[in-house]
Design a protein around this motif. Structure first.
Motif, PDB file in Angstrom:
ATOM      1  N   PRO A   1     -32.950  13.574  14.422  1.00 14.04           N
ATOM      2  CA  PRO A   1     -31.540  13.596  14.140  1.00 14.04           C
ATOM      3  C   PRO A   1     -30.705  13.979  15.591  1.00 14.04           C
ATOM      4  O   PRO A   1     -29.584  13.603  15.920  1.00 14.04           O
ATOM      5  N   PHE A   2     -31.451  14.824  16.473  1.00 16.36           N
ATOM      6  CA  PHE A   2     -30.716  15.253  17.471  1.00 16.36           C
ATOM      7  C   PHE A   2     -30.314  14.135  18.485  1.00 16.36           C
ATOM      8  O   PHE A   2     -29.112  14.175  19.297  1.00 16.36           O
ATOM      9  N   THR A   3     -31.151  13.191  18.665  1.00 15.87           N
ATOM     10  CA  THR A   3     -30.995  11.803  19.309  1.00 15.87           C
ATOM     11  C   THR A   3     -29.609  10.991  18.802  1.00 15.87           C
ATOM     12  O   THR A   3     -28.712  10.879  19.571  1.00 15.87           O
ATOM     13  N   ASP A   4     -29.838  11.028  17.649  1.00 13.00           N
ATOM     14  CA  ASP A   4     -28.361  10.342  16.930  1.00 13.00           C
ATOM     15  C   ASP A   4     -27.138  11.038  17.047  1.00 13.00           C
ATOM     16  O   ASP A   4     -26.370  10.403  17.550  1.00 13.00           O
ATOM     17  N   VAL A   5     -27.322  12.424  17.000  1.00 10.83           N
ATOM     18  CA  VAL A   5     -25.899  12.944  17.101  1.00 10.83           C
ATOM     19  C   VAL A   5     -25.583  13.134  18.405  1.00 10.83           C
ATOM     20  O   VAL A   5     -24.293  12.814  18.583  1.00 10.83           O
ATOM     21  N   TYR A   6     -26.319  13.336  19.453  1.00 11.02           N
ATOM     22  CA  TYR A   6     -25.994  13.316  20.685  1.00 11.02           C
ATOM     23  C   TYR A   6     -25.554  11.840  21.178  1.00 11.02           C
ATOM     24  O   TYR A   6     -24.434  11.727  22.003  1.00 11.02           O
ATOM     25  N   ILE A   7     -26.270  10.833  20.976  1.00  8.06           N
ATOM     26  CA  ILE A   7     -25.779   9.583  21.312  1.00  8.06           C
ATOM     27  C   ILE A   7     -24.383   9.276  20.677  1.00  8.06           C
ATOM     28  O   ILE A   7     -23.215   8.776  21.413  1.00  8.06           O
ATOM     29  N   ARG A   8     -24.034   9.635  19.453  1.00  9.47           N
ATOM     30  CA  ARG A   8     -22.727   9.424  18.789  1.00  9.47           C
ATOM     31  C   ARG A   8     -21.654  10.329  19.103  1.00  9.47           C
ATOM     32  O   ARG A   8     -20.525  10.095  19.268  1.00  9.47           O
ATOM     33  N   THR A   9     -22.224  11.320  19.972  1.00  8.37           N
ATOM     34  CA  THR A   9     -21.347  12.447  20.601  1.00  8.37           C
ATOM     35  C   THR A   9     -20.547  11.646  21.633  1.00  8.37           C
ATOM     36  O   THR A   9     -19.284  11.649  22.141  1.00  8.37           O
ATOM     37  N   VAL A  10     -21.434  10.914  22.480  1.00 13.45           N
ATOM     38  CA  VAL A  10     -20.984  10.443  23.677  1.00 13.45           C
ATOM     39  C   VAL A  10     -19.662   9.302  23.281  1.00 13.45           C
ATOM     40  O   VAL A  10     -18.808   9.282  23.985  1.00 13.45           O
ATOM     41  N   LEU A  11     -20.462   8.574  22.499  1.00 14.84           N
ATOM     42  CA  LEU A  11     -19.693   7.324  22.274  1.00 14.84           C
ATOM     43  C   LEU A  11     -18.339   7.788  21.653  1.00 14.84           C
ATOM     44  O   LEU A  11     -17.327   7.065  21.907  1.00 14.84           O
ATOM     45  N   SER A  12     -18.180   8.965  20.659  1.00 14.29           N
ATOM     46  CA  SER A  12     -17.118   9.374  19.929  1.00 14.29           C
ATOM     47  C   SER A  12     -16.261   9.828  21.193  1.00 14.29           C
ATOM     48  O   SER A  12     -14.972   9.620  21.277  1.00 14.29           O
TER      49      SER A  12
ATOM     50  N   MET B   1     -32.227  21.166  21.487  1.00 12.30           N
ATOM     51  CA  MET B   1     -32.469  20.557  20.256  1.00 12.30           C
ATOM     52  C   MET B   1     -32.221  21.815  19.423  1.00 12.30           C
ATOM     53  O   MET B   1     -33.158  22.573  18.732  1.00 12.30           O
ATOM     54  N   PRO B   2     -30.900  22.310  19.347  1.00  9.46           N
ATOM     55  CA  PRO B   2     -30.682  23.398  18.524  1.00  9.46           C
ATOM     56  C   PRO B   2     -30.641  23.246  16.905  1.00  9.46           C
ATOM     57  O   PRO B   2     -30.613  22.141  16.769  1.00  9.46           O
ATOM     58  N   ALA B   3     -30.895  24.464  16.110  1.00  6.78           N
ATOM     59  CA  ALA B   3     -31.172  24.169  14.809  1.00  6.78           C
ATOM     60  C   ALA B   3     -29.724  23.701  14.299  1.00  6.78           C
ATOM     61  O   ALA B   3     -29.676  22.891  13.138  1.00  6.78           O
ATOM     62  N   ASP B   4     -28.628  23.957  14.748  1.00  4.64           N
ATOM     63  CA  ASP B   4     -27.511  23.470  14.399  1.00  4.64           C
ATOM     64  C   ASP B   4     -26.905  22.488  15.286  1.00  4.64           C
ATOM     65  O   ASP B   4     -26.256  22.852  16.366  1.00  4.64           O
ATOM     66  N   LEU B   5     -27.021  21.272  14.841  1.00  2.06           N
ATOM     67  CA  LEU B   5     -26.639  20.115  15.855  1.00  2.06           C
ATOM     68  C   LEU B   5     -25.406  20.006  15.814  1.00  2.06           C
ATOM     69  O   LEU B   5     -24.845  19.333  17.111  1.00  2.06           O
ATOM     70  N   ASP B   6     -24.441  20.513  14.847  1.00  5.55           N
ATOM     71  CA  ASP B   6     -22.988  20.350  15.365  1.00  5.55           C
ATOM     72  C   ASP B   6     -22.619  21.327  16.630  1.00  5.55           C
ATOM     73  O   ASP B   6     -21.716  20.900  17.392  1.00  5.55           O
ATOM     74  N   ALA B   7     -23.135  22.267  16.469  1.00 12.49           N
ATOM     75  CA  ALA B   7     -22.929  23.247  17.606  1.00 12.49           C
ATOM     76  C   ALA B   7     -23.525  22.813  18.812  1.00 12.49           C
ATOM     77  O   ALA B   7     -22.976  22.787  19.973  1.00 12.49           O
ATOM     78  N   GLY B   8     -24.623  22.030  18.797  1.00 14.96           N
ATOM     79  CA  GLY B   8     -25.034  21.319  20.000  1.00 14.96           C
ATOM     80  C   GLY B   8     -24.371  20.408  20.459  1.00 14.96           C
ATOM     81  O   GLY B   8     -24.160  20.220  21.565  1.00 14.96           O
TER      82      GLY B   8
ATOM     83  N   ASP C   1     -46.196  26.722  14.068  1.00 13.09           N
ATOM     84  CA  ASP C   1     -46.267  25.421  13.722  1.00 13.09           C
ATOM     85  C   ASP C   1     -45.451  24.490  14.695  1.00 13.09           C
ATOM     86  O   ASP C   1     -44.943  25.032  15.668  1.00 13.09           O
ATOM     87  N   ALA C   2     -45.534  23.282  14.748  1.00 13.67           N
ATOM     88  CA  ALA C   2     -45.124  22.544  15.649  1.00 13.67           C
ATOM     89  C   ALA C   2     -43.539  22.451  15.706  1.00 13.67           C
ATOM     90  O   ALA C   2     -43.149  22.449  16.999  1.00 13.67           O
ATOM     91  N   VAL C   3     -42.882  22.603  14.843  1.00 14.75           N
ATOM     92  CA  VAL C   3     -41.477  22.804  15.156  1.00 14.75           C
ATOM     93  C   VAL C   3     -41.092  24.158  15.854  1.00 14.75           C
ATOM     94  O   VAL C   3     -40.331  24.211  16.912  1.00 14.75           O
ATOM     95  N   GLU C   4     -41.907  25.217  15.250  1.00 11.54           N
ATOM     96  CA  GLU C   4     -41.458  26.445  16.295  1.00 11.54           C
ATOM     97  C   GLU C   4     -41.857  26.462  17.439  1.00 11.54           C
ATOM     98  O   GLU C   4     -41.390  26.878  18.646  1.00 11.54           O
ATOM     99  N   LEU C   5     -43.263  25.839  17.920  1.00 13.35           N
ATOM    100  CA  LEU C   5     -43.652  25.597  19.525  1.00 13.35           C
ATOM    101  C   LEU C   5     -42.568  24.925  20.091  1.00 13.35           C
ATOM    102  O   LEU C   5     -42.442  25.032  21.158  1.00 13.35           O
ATOM    103  N   THR C   6     -42.085  23.837  19.477  1.00 10.45           N
ATOM    104  CA  THR C   6     -41.198  22.996  20.369  1.00 10.45           C
ATOM    105  C   THR C   6     -40.135  23.768  20.681  1.00 10.45           C
ATOM    106  O   THR C   6     -39.520  23.608  21.766  1.00 10.45           O
ATOM    107  N   ARG C   7     -39.473  24.498  19.549  1.00 12.60           N
ATOM    108  CA  ARG C   7     -38.262  25.326  19.967  1.00 12.60           C
ATOM    109  C   ARG C   7     -38.709  26.181  21.111  1.00 12.60           C
ATOM    110  O   ARG C   7     -37.762  26.666  22.105  1.00 12.60           O
ATOM    111  N   TRP C   8     -39.914  26.982  20.865  1.00 10.95           N
ATOM    112  CA  TRP C   8     -40.126  27.984  21.990  1.00 10.95           C
ATOM    113  C   TRP C   8     -40.110  27.289  23.393  1.00 10.95           C
ATOM    114  O   TRP C   8     -39.756  27.889  24.350  1.00 10.95           O
ATOM    115  N   LYS C   9     -40.649  26.120  23.537  1.00 11.73           N
ATOM    116  CA  LYS C   9     -40.886  25.341  24.960  1.00 11.73           C
ATOM    117  C   LYS C   9     -39.296  25.243  25.290  1.00 11.73           C
ATOM    118  O   LYS C   9     -39.104  25.338  26.472  1.00 11.73           O
ATOM    119  N   ILE C  10     -38.390  24.719  24.528  1.00  9.69           N
ATOM    120  CA  ILE C  10     -37.236  24.502  25.036  1.00  9.69           C
ATOM    121  C   ILE C  10     -36.317  25.674  25.477  1.00  9.69           C
ATOM    122  O   ILE C  10     -35.875  25.704  26.421  1.00  9.69           O
TER     123      ILE C  10
END
Length: 353
Positions: free
Chosen positions: A94-105, A52-59, A282-291
């Motif tokens: 957002p990452f879910t939507d971006v990745y699904i659309r990346t596959v279909l595209s 789940m990168p901060a830059d979803l386009d890069a992801g 915070d929750a977002v920072e902790l999630t990114r640390w986990k990943i």
């Protein structure tokens, strides 16, 4: 096209593979080489989403690179796995939507790729409106569930396959915490679409057992990490799996719910609800640390400060397999077990006097 193997069934026919053996989604890691090896061996390999990168386009670009790499290494069908993340209000992240659309595209843009990238697996949250989107794109849709209720809901909504996830599985485990031998028979009784088991399988015996309980195949993650065909994982990570003994795994708070991995400083910090360094995130920072911690363990071999995701089955894995040989041998072994068992019982049971 239908491919015939010793355990050909409605699932292998649906996805166009030889053996009902699937490599689990293993994100947020690079799994393109592993996926290609499993698919080439007659199973179904899975390219995992890259996090789940901060830059979803890069992801999305990274995800596409991994998909293209897998397609370049095999001419067989393969899958992708995308978790459905939701926020506290149930809104899809957002990452879910971006990745699904990346596959279909990617499939729309490349007809050759579309013939190989034929299966999408969703997990974590309910896929909702994405079910029709995936189906309309011509893909087989698999959804991972952790309860019978979730399986029925997914089948009624139109998914093609459900993956019943036992709590002993590695990585993100189901919040209901139901183990495979309880969950699988209930799911196979409740739905009439193909069902795969994930959690606990490592060899022909696990596959035969799953088939006996009504499943159409198994999905495995930990078993495939310890393989000669796999250069996606750091050697230290593989060694940690091989060295694991019973009780070395632990369930901790992951990204989407419970997560299972090896007991170490990183996982114990989460099970004890402590923050690294004593600082509150915070929750977002902790999630990114986990990943990032999960990825650091895989790529850098940090098996102390990184989260080493693995199932309980790691305690029973002590060898490195060659996937090209292992997959067909596992299928043939399961078929042999089922034949021997069938032959060991009389054709009819004599009536009592």
């Amino acid at each position: 096209m239908t491919f015939t193997g010793p355990l050909s069934n409605r699932y292998t026919d649906l996805v166009g593979i030889v053996h009902p053996i699937v490599q689990e989604g293993l994100g947020p890691f690079r799994t393109s080489k592993l996926a290609a090896a499993v698919s080439s061996a007659g199973g179904l390999g899975t390219v995992s989403m890259p996090g789940m990168p901060a830059d979803l386009d890069a992801g999305a670009r990274t995800f596409r690179e991994h998909i293209d790499e897998c397609a370049s290494l095999t001419d067989k069908p393969f899958a992708v796995n995308i978790p459905v993340g939701v926020d506290g209000n149930g809104v899809v992240l957002p990452f879910t939507d971006v990745y699904i659309r990346t596959v279909l595209s990617a499939r729309r843009a490349d007809s050759t790729l579309a013939k190989q990238l034929t299966v999408m697996t969703t997990s974590a949250g309910f896929p909702g409106d994405y079910i029709s989107m995936i189906k309309n794109a011509g893909m087989v849709h698999q959804h991972k569930v952790g309860s019978t209720h979730q399986a029925v809901k997914a089948a009624d909504a139109g998914v093609d396959v459900v993956i019943a996830a036992g709590f002993e599985m590695g990585g993100h485990a189901p919040s209901k915490a139901v183990h495979s031998y309880v969950l699988l028979p209930s799911v196979t009784e409740a739905v009439d679409i193909p069902v795969l088991l994930t959690g606990g399988a490592r060899d022909a015996r696990g596959l035969a057992s799953a088939l006996s309980m009504g499943a159409d195949g198994v999905a495995m993650g930990t078993r495939f990490i310890a393989s000669t065909s796999n250069s996606d994982w750091h050697p230290a990570y593989v060694k940690a799996i091989l060295d694991a003994t019973e009780g070395d795994d632990v369930a901790f708070d992951g990204v989407y719910g419970p997560c299972r991995g090896l007991r170490n400083a990183a996982s114990l910090m989460l099970t004890n609800h402590q923050d690294e360094g004593g600082e509150i995130r915070d929750a977002v920072e902790l999630t990114r640390w986990k990943i990032e911690s999960m990825q650091r363990a895989q790529t850098d071999g940090d098996i102390v400060g990184g989260l080493v995701l693995t199932g309980q089955v790691a305690s029973a894995i002590h060898d490195i397999i060659d996937i090209a040989e292992f997959v067909p041998r596992m299928a043939a072994g399961a078929a042999d077990i089922l034949r021997r068992l069938a032959a060991s019982f009389p054709a009819t049971t004599p009536a009592r006097a």
